[in-house]
Each structure stands twice: as structure tokens, then as C-alpha cells.
Enzyme design. Structure first.
Site, PDB file in Angstrom:
ATOM      1  N   GLY A 100      -5.023  61.719  41.005  1.00 26.66           N
ATOM      2  CA  GLY A 100      -4.047  60.411  40.852  1.00 26.66           C
ATOM      3  C   GLY A 100      -3.028  60.826  40.202  1.00 26.66           C
ATOM      4  O   GLY A 100      -2.123  61.785  40.403  1.00 26.66           O
ATOM      5  N   SER A 197      -7.478  66.019  46.093  1.00 25.72           N
ATOM      6  CA  SER A 197      -6.056  64.785  46.078  1.00 25.72           C
ATOM      7  C   SER A 197      -4.928  65.508  45.395  1.00 25.72           C
ATOM      8  O   SER A 197      -4.578  66.660  45.555  1.00 25.72           O
ATOM      9  CB  SER A 197      -6.797  63.494  45.563  1.00 25.72           C
ATOM     10  OG  SER A 197      -5.821  62.675  45.494  1.00 25.72           O
ATOM     11  N   ASP A 276     -14.211  60.808  71.728  1.00 24.81           N
ATOM     12  CA  ASP A 276     -15.531  61.199  71.156  1.00 24.81           C
ATOM     13  C   ASP A 276     -15.927  62.629  72.044  1.00 24.81           C
ATOM     14  O   ASP A 276     -16.399  63.478  71.703  1.00 24.81           O
ATOM     15  CB  ASP A 276     -16.490  60.218  71.251  1.00 24.81           C
ATOM     16  CG  ASP A 276     -17.799  60.560  70.234  1.00 24.81           C
ATOM     17  OD1 ASP A 276     -17.840  61.970  69.996  1.00 24.81           O
ATOM     18  OD2 ASP A 276     -18.381  59.704  70.191  1.00 24.81           O
ATOM     19  N   ASP A 279     -15.013  66.723  72.799  1.00 26.95           N
ATOM     20  CA  ASP A 279     -15.570  67.911  72.188  1.00 26.95           C
ATOM     21  C   ASP A 279     -17.015  68.382  72.658  1.00 26.95           C
ATOM     22  O   ASP A 279     -17.759  69.297  72.256  1.00 26.95           O
ATOM     23  CB  ASP A 279     -15.823  67.893  70.455  1.00 26.95           C
ATOM     24  CG  ASP A 279     -16.507  66.557  70.210  1.00 26.95           C
ATOM     25  OD1 ASP A 279     -17.570  66.090  70.885  1.00 26.95           O
ATOM     26  OD2 ASP A 279     -16.339  66.158  69.215  1.00 26.95           O
ATOM     27  N   LEU A 281     -19.723  66.384  73.123  1.00 20.04           N
ATOM     28  CA  LEU A 281     -20.984  65.934  72.451  1.00 20.04           C
ATOM     29  C   LEU A 281     -20.563  64.305  71.884  1.00 20.04           C
ATOM     30  O   LEU A 281     -19.673  64.077  71.431  1.00 20.04           O
ATOM     31  CB  LEU A 281     -21.533  66.369  71.354  1.00 20.04           C
ATOM     32  CG  LEU A 281     -22.882  65.926  70.887  1.00 20.04           C
ATOM     33  CD1 LEU A 281     -23.967  65.881  71.936  1.00 20.04           C
ATOM     34  CD2 LEU A 281     -23.103  66.483  69.419  1.00 20.04           C
ATOM     35  N   ASP A 283     -21.065  61.481  69.590  1.00 20.34           N
ATOM     36  CA  ASP A 283     -21.644  61.401  68.393  1.00 20.34           C
ATOM     37  C   ASP A 283     -21.045  60.723  67.387  1.00 20.34           C
ATOM     38  O   ASP A 283     -21.515  60.703  66.391  1.00 20.34           O
ATOM     39  CB  ASP A 283     -22.288  62.825  68.108  1.00 20.34           C
ATOM     40  CG  ASP A 283     -20.839  63.724  67.722  1.00 20.34           C
ATOM     41  OD1 ASP A 283     -19.712  63.368  68.130  1.00 20.34           O
ATOM     42  OD2 ASP A 283     -20.870  64.935  67.166  1.00 20.34           O
ATOM     43  N   ILE A 285     -18.086  61.367  66.266  1.00 19.32           N
ATOM     44  CA  ILE A 285     -17.456  62.387  65.511  1.00 19.32           C
ATOM     45  C   ILE A 285     -16.329  63.268  66.642  1.00 19.32           C
ATOM     46  O   ILE A 285     -16.797  63.682  67.422  1.00 19.32           O
ATOM     47  CB  ILE A 285     -18.323  63.625  65.037  1.00 19.32           C
ATOM     48  CG1 ILE A 285     -19.090  62.871  63.704  1.00 19.32           C
ATOM     49  CG2 ILE A 285     -17.252  64.671  64.383  1.00 19.32           C
ATOM     50  CD1 ILE A 285     -19.952  63.675  63.143  1.00 19.32           C
ATOM     51  N   ASP A 466      -7.217  60.897  56.345  1.00 21.70           N
ATOM     52  CA  ASP A 466      -8.224  60.302  55.260  1.00 21.70           C
ATOM     53  C   ASP A 466      -7.241  58.792  54.678  1.00 21.70           C
ATOM     54  O   ASP A 466      -7.936  58.107  53.525  1.00 21.70           O
ATOM     55  CB  ASP A 466      -8.428  61.109  54.006  1.00 21.70           C
ATOM     56  CG  ASP A 466      -7.142  61.394  53.277  1.00 21.70           C
ATOM     57  OD1 ASP A 466      -6.162  60.884  53.416  1.00 21.70           O
ATOM     58  OD2 ASP A 466      -7.281  62.059  52.144  1.00 21.70           O
ATOM     59  N   HIS A 503     -11.277  59.843  51.697  1.00 21.54           N
ATOM     60  CA  HIS A 503     -10.527  60.534  50.725  1.00 21.54           C
ATOM     61  C   HIS A 503     -11.434  61.177  49.790  1.00 21.54           C
ATOM     62  O   HIS A 503     -12.120  60.814  49.030  1.00 21.54           O
ATOM     63  CB  HIS A 503      -9.464  59.730  49.917  1.00 21.54           C
ATOM     64  CG  HIS A 503      -8.428  60.648  49.273  1.00 21.54           C
ATOM     65  ND1 HIS A 503      -7.616  61.465  49.818  1.00 21.54           N
ATOM     66  CD2 HIS A 503      -8.211  60.482  47.769  1.00 21.54           C
ATOM     67  CE1 HIS A 503      -7.013  61.882  48.871  1.00 21.54           C
ATOM     68  NE2 HIS A 503      -7.313  61.282  47.539  1.00 21.54           N
TER      69      HIS A 503
HETATM   70 CA    CA Z   1     -17.900  64.155  69.639  1.00 16.27          CA
END
Ligand code: CA
Length: 615
Positions: A100, A197, A276, A279, A281, A283, A285, A466, A503
Site C-alpha cells: 500500500g 503489490s 473460456d 485454451d 478446455l 473450466d 479459466i 486484478d 490482487h
Molecule cells: Ca479455459
């Protein structure tokens, strides 16, 4: 000032003592008593206490303690520091980065640093040159004035700005090495700095401003370009402010209602719906974030717009976004620009982590931009608390001194920030403040030659997005640095991107990797083994994505609940090999996503680009 020895010279001094290799397996005991360190004479510094604790000697000191003449409050300043010296030392030294706006001293290491201390590392920390509240260990002064900048008040003093920006780290690490040499009769074998950070910024600053000070640098979610990220904080709040229907107690737009969690969940679902699977897959992510372009995301956002797509027509009902919200997201993700369309910071990658599931924890996108703990009539977004103090006091030169609260306070400053006339002041120097905030804070140099020549190794880890620091910004810096360094930056510096992570941890993400990252940097520095991947774990054993509903059931099925995934050296990304459990890093490869950077890399020189977030 003592000249620091190069690592090779130090290794030789270890060898001259007859120890095998650089680090003696048995460790080294102190040659003097802990309490005796209080008598040590140091230039422009005092050791205030040296206390033998269980397993280590805790040294507290202060460097350049002074009463400010520049600060109208005439507060006391100084670089407070703590150095913890294990009873059995294994030759490593680590500097902890801050966080911070700093202003507190972590006198006894906890968490990962506590583990390292127990393993025989010497661990130092500093307070960034000012104290937010009285600390009896340092003499109980404080540098917080609610009527003049609050906890960012210190930035009214030019020396305190430098101490916060870079000087605290350099001075503390240097003096710590001297104390270590006195205490053990031996120089530190290997020196590290690690932080997240603002602490990640400290770490990157060290590699650029003090390239001989550390052998290994771990920089996590670095605020390496904090003044420009601060412009984005104001930009985001002003954009969200256009959606607000009410005012807060300071008479400013009330932000929490603009994007409640169910709306962020819809935004996440919309982004996942088209990115999604890129990539390979489904998932939850988005590993191939470079391919998740506006061209893909904009139609998805349209598809999830209330009354336009097939997802209902009730605003804030958890199934769709209003067209005003979609417009705001596009403007925020493009990043701040001035009225000529010149980019002032960076675009952002589209990432499913815009929504932090309640079970996932961490300071996610919503915490920075929308709300932390809900309080009626009070804005609690971090951009409007921590960020609202930093922007006028620390990032502007000269500092703009306002009270913390009230109708003319820090929050009002953010909502009235002018991107044409105020934004350039992050580059301004004056006679009274001879360094701009970019000068004393930023770590944006792309010339890492001195650090490389020293033999230094740098590991950066960053969220893809983030909520405060753009993953696109650090990725762009890495590409530019790689070009500047002749295309072989990977020989000494690697960047690892973490999708979905909030973050410095949290989010529906494989966010547990600090220990593996630390093992990676020591193996690289001490044994020359570069990390090809870093295995990261998701400690939550259940998927935050319920089957059905907004998310395709496969998202829940393939999400790595209680599992691991590899973090890959940029630009490589993790890709499923096609067989085996999807929560096991062994079944993923690091692949080249065939990402082709365009002239977007030159955005800082390339005015009139209209801030196209493109790819
Ligand atoms: Ca994915």
C-alpha cells in the site's frame, strides 16, 4: 558506504572458510550476543533495540531520523527497519517489500517470511520512511494528518517521498548486510527481495535502480507503474460514477449500487462464454487471454444485455447487464485516455476474475472498483480510500493537500480529477519536489543490463487482471524489455501470469504458489536452474461455479477444485493435454499461444491511438 560484493566474490569468501558450496549445510552461529548489537555504530542510523527471541535475534532501528522542515506539521520521519537474525543462519538474506502506502513496520516476519526465518534466512523489512500510527518500538511518532492527506500525508515531505519510492529499501538492505556481517562474521551469500503489490514494485525498483543489491527478485502483482495505475483508478470511478443513482455522505456518486456482485457474475459469464474454450478446455479459466479480444467479447456483452439478448430484461437481476453497464465496462477496459485520445496507462485483459465468488476471498475487481464492506451511504471501494489518498498526495507533484473526508476531501478529488490538466503532473518536478512520482516510484525501465550482468534473476507473477494493476501493462513491459535485451530476457527474467486471481491472491484461481516461486528463485540464483513452470494450487476443494445456471456445467466439472495447474513463463500459456484429471498440473503443458504483438507495444510513444485496447 560499504561497497557491495558481487555474488561470485562472496561465494569465494564462503569457499575460503572451507565450507562446501556456497551455503554450509550446518549453518552459521552468531559470533556475538544479540543484545550486544545495540552498541553497533552505523552511519546516520541507530539500533534502538536488539532482543533475543525464540530462535532469532530481533533488531529494530531507524535510519536518518529527523524532524521535517518542509512538512508544516513538522512531523518526525525516518526509515524504521527490522532485521531478524536466526540463531542458525544458512547464508541467505531477504528483504521484504512493503505494501500500500507503507507506514507500518512488520517487526517480526509472518507467513512465508516467517517460514524462511525458521529455515535460517535473515529477514529484513522497513516502513517506507514514515509511520501511520505511533509505534513504540520506533519512538511513538506518527505521520498521519486527517486534515492534510491522512495516511498519505508523508508525501508532503520530499525526502519522505524518496524514502517511500526507493530509498527505504536500498538503505535498509545495505545496513542489514552490514549488521549481518558483524553478527555472523560472514557476508550474506545470496540476497533476495520479495513482495507483492507495492512490495512487488519495491522488488522491481530494486532490480532497476540498485542492480547489484539483490541476486534474486520476486515481484508479485507489481505496482511497477503505480502513478499511471492511479490514473486508471480515478478513471474507473468516474466511469462508474456515471451509473450511480445516489450520492454518498460526501456528496459524491455512490458506487456500490453500480455493479453489485450479481452483475459482476453476469459479466464474468459473458466473458467466459466466448473466451473460456479458446485454451482448449472449458473450466472457468481463460488461459489464452491474448486471444480474448474485444472482437470476441463485445458481441458476448451484447448477448448478455438486458432486453437485447436472450438473458432476460431485469437490471441487477443476476441474468443480464444494462446497456449503460456494458458501455462502462468497455470504457474501463480500454483504460484511461485524455481528450486527445492519448492512452494514460494501459488497456486490460478480459478475465473471468472480474467476479470474485464469495467463497474465493481476496481483493478482487469489485473490491478495488465497487465496494469492499458495504456501509450505507459510504463508498468503500479501495480506489476511493487507499487510492484516493495516493493520487493527490503521492502521485501529483507538487502534492495536492486535501482533508481525507468531507465535500472537498480525497474522494471529491478523484471524481473531479481532470485527465487533461491533472494527469500530466505525475511527470512534474518542482524545486521543492525535485523528483516526479514517476521518477521516485515507477520501475518502467526496459534496460535491465546491469542487473543481468550482476547475474541477477527476476521472477514476476501477476494476475491477468486484478482490478488495480493491468496484466496487459506488465505483459507489454515484458515484451518491450525482452526486445531491448535482445530477445533473450528469459535467461534472467520470467513473467508468470495467473488467470482469475485477485490482487495478491484470492479469486477462483490457482493462487497458492509462493513457496514454489521461492524455490524457483533460489534454484535459479544458486544452481542456475531456470523455472520452466511454477506449479500453483487452488486450495478451495469445491468449485465456485455451480452446475448449470449462468455457467456451462462443464465449467464446474473442469475447474481445478483442490487441484493444481502450471503457471507458464510468458508468453507461454497452460494448455490441457487432452487426457487425465483437469485438476492436476501434470496434465497441462506450457505452450506458445502464437500471440503476435502489434504496434500496441509502443503505445507510450504512439499518441493518437485512441486507446484501442485491441491486442
Ligand atoms: Ca479455459
Amino acid at each position: 558506504m560499504k561497497r557491495l560484493l558481487l555474488a561470485s566474490t562472496i561465494a569465494a569468501s564462503w569457499a575460503s572458510l572451507g565450507v562446501a558450496g556456497a551455503l554450509p549445510a550446518s549453518g552459521v552461529a552468531p559470533r556475538a550476543s544479540c543484545a550486544g548489537l545495540t552498541g553497533l555504530t552505523l552511519p546516520n542510523a541507530q539500533i534502538l533495540s536488539a532482543t533475543q527471541k525464540s530462535g532469532y535475534c530481533n533488531v529494530i532501528g531507524i535510519i536518518n531520523k529527523r524532524t521535517s522542515t518542509q512538512d508544516p506539521d513538522h512531523f518526525t520521519y525516518g526509515i524504521g527497519f527490522a532485521l531478524n537474525l536466526p540463531n542458525t543462519w544458512h547464508g541467505r538474506f531477504e528483504m521484504m517489500g512493503g505494501g500500500g502506502t507503507d507506514g507500518s513496520l512488520r517487526s517480526d516476519p509472518t507467513g512465508a517470511a516467517g517460514v524462511e526465518l525458521a529455515q535460517g534466512w535473515a529477514i529484513a523489512a522497513d516502513d517506507g520512511g514514515h509511520e501511520d500510527s505511533p509505534n513504540s518500538l520506533l519512538g511513538s511518532y506518527q505521520d498521519d494528518d486527517a486534515n492534510a492527506g491522512g495516511s498519505a500525508h508523508f508525501a508532503i515531505d520530499a525526502q519522505a517521498r524518496s524514502d517511500y519510492g526507493y530509498n527505504g529499501i536500498e538503505k535498509t538492505a545495505t545496513i542489514s548486510k552490514q549488521i549481518i556481517a558483524q553478527y555472523y562474521g560472514l557476508e550474506a551469500g545470496f540476497s533476495y527481495i520479495m513482495g507483492c503489490s507495492n512490495g512487488g514494485r519495491d522488488a522491481m525498483v530494486a532490480s532497476q535502480k540498485f542492480p547489484f543489491l539483490f541476486d534474486g527478485v520476486i515481484s508479485q502483482n507489481p505496482g511497477f507503474n503505480l502513478p499511471q495505475a492511479g490514473l486508471a483508478e480515478a478513471w474507473n470511478e468516474q466511469v462508474l460514477g456515471t451509473l450511480a443513482t445516489g450520492k454518498d455522505a460526501n456528496g459524491q456518486p455512490f458506487i456500490p449500487d453500480t455493479f453489485p456482485p450479481q452483475d459482476l457474475q453476469v459479466a464474468s459469464a459473458a466473458i467466459l462464454s466466448v473466451c473460456d474454450a479458446l485454451d482448449g478446455l472449458v473450466d472457468g479459466i481463460i488461459d489464452n487471454y491474448h486471444a480474448c479480444t474485444n472482437k470476441k467479447v463485445f458481441p458476448a456483452l451484447a448477448n448478455y444485455t438486458c432486453g437485447i439478448g436472450p438473458h432476460g430484461s431485469t437490471p441487477h437481476g443476476g441474468t443480464c447487464l444494462t446497456s449503460a453497464q456494458v458501455g462502462a465496462l468497455k470504457k474501463i477496459y480500454a483504460g484511461p485516455v485524455n481528450s486527445d485520445g492519448e492512452r494514460l496507462y494501459s488497456n486490460w485483459f478480459w478475465d473471468a476474475g472480474i467476479w470474485t465468488p464469495p467463497s474465493a476471498g481476496g481483493a478482487g475487481w469489485g473490491a478495488w472498483n465497487v465496494v469492499t464492506a458495504p456501509v450505507p451511504g459510504v463508498n468503500t471501494a479501495i480506489n476511493l480510500t487507499l487510492g484516493a489518498g495516493a493520487l493527490p498526495m503521492i502521485f501529483q507533484t507538487p502534492p495536492v493537500v486535501t482533508p481525507v473526508g468531507g465535500p472537498a476531501g480525497q474522494e471529491a478529488y478523484v471524481f473531479h480529477f481532470n485527465f487533461d490538466t491533472d494527469a500530466p503532473n505525475i511527470f512534474t518536478e518542482t524545486k521543492a519536489y525535485p523528483e516526479s512520482s514517476m521518477d521516485f516510484m515507477a520501475a518502467v525501465s526496459t534496460d535491465l543490463s546491469p542487473f543481468k550482468r550482476h547475474g541477477g534473476k527476476l521472477i514476476i507473477s501477476s494476475s491477468v487482471n486484478d482490478g488495480i494493476f493491468s496484466g496487459a501493462a506488465i505483459a507489454r513491459w515484458y515484451r518491450k524489455m525482452n526486445r531491448r535485451m535482445g530477445g533473450d530476457a528469459g535467461d534472467f527474467a520470467r513473467l508468470f501470469m495467473v488467470p482469475n486471481m485477485a490482487h495478491c491472491g484470492g479469486g477462483a484461481a490457482t493462487d497458492s504458489f509462493a513457496e514454489n516461486e521461492l524455490n524457483a528463485i533460489t534454484a535459479w540464483v544458486e544452481n542456475g536452474v531456470a523455472p520452466k513452470r511454477i506449479v500453483a494450487a487452488n486450495r478451495n476443494t469445491s468449485s465456485p461455479y455451480p452446475p448449470g445456471g449462468l455457467f456451462d456445467p462443464q465449467v464446474a466439472r473442469n475447474f481445478p477444485a483442490g487441484g493444481t495447474r502450471p503457471l507458464c513463463p510468458y508468453p507461454q500459456t497452460a494448455a490441457y493435454k487432452g487426457t487425465g484429471l483437469t485438476n492436476d498440473a501434470a496434465n497441462f503443458a506450457c505452450v506458445d499461444p502464437q500471440f503476435k504483438p502489434d504496434d500496441d507495444d509502443n503505445d507510450n510513444e504512439h499518441h493518437g491511438s485512441r486507446g484501442q485496447e485491441g491486442r
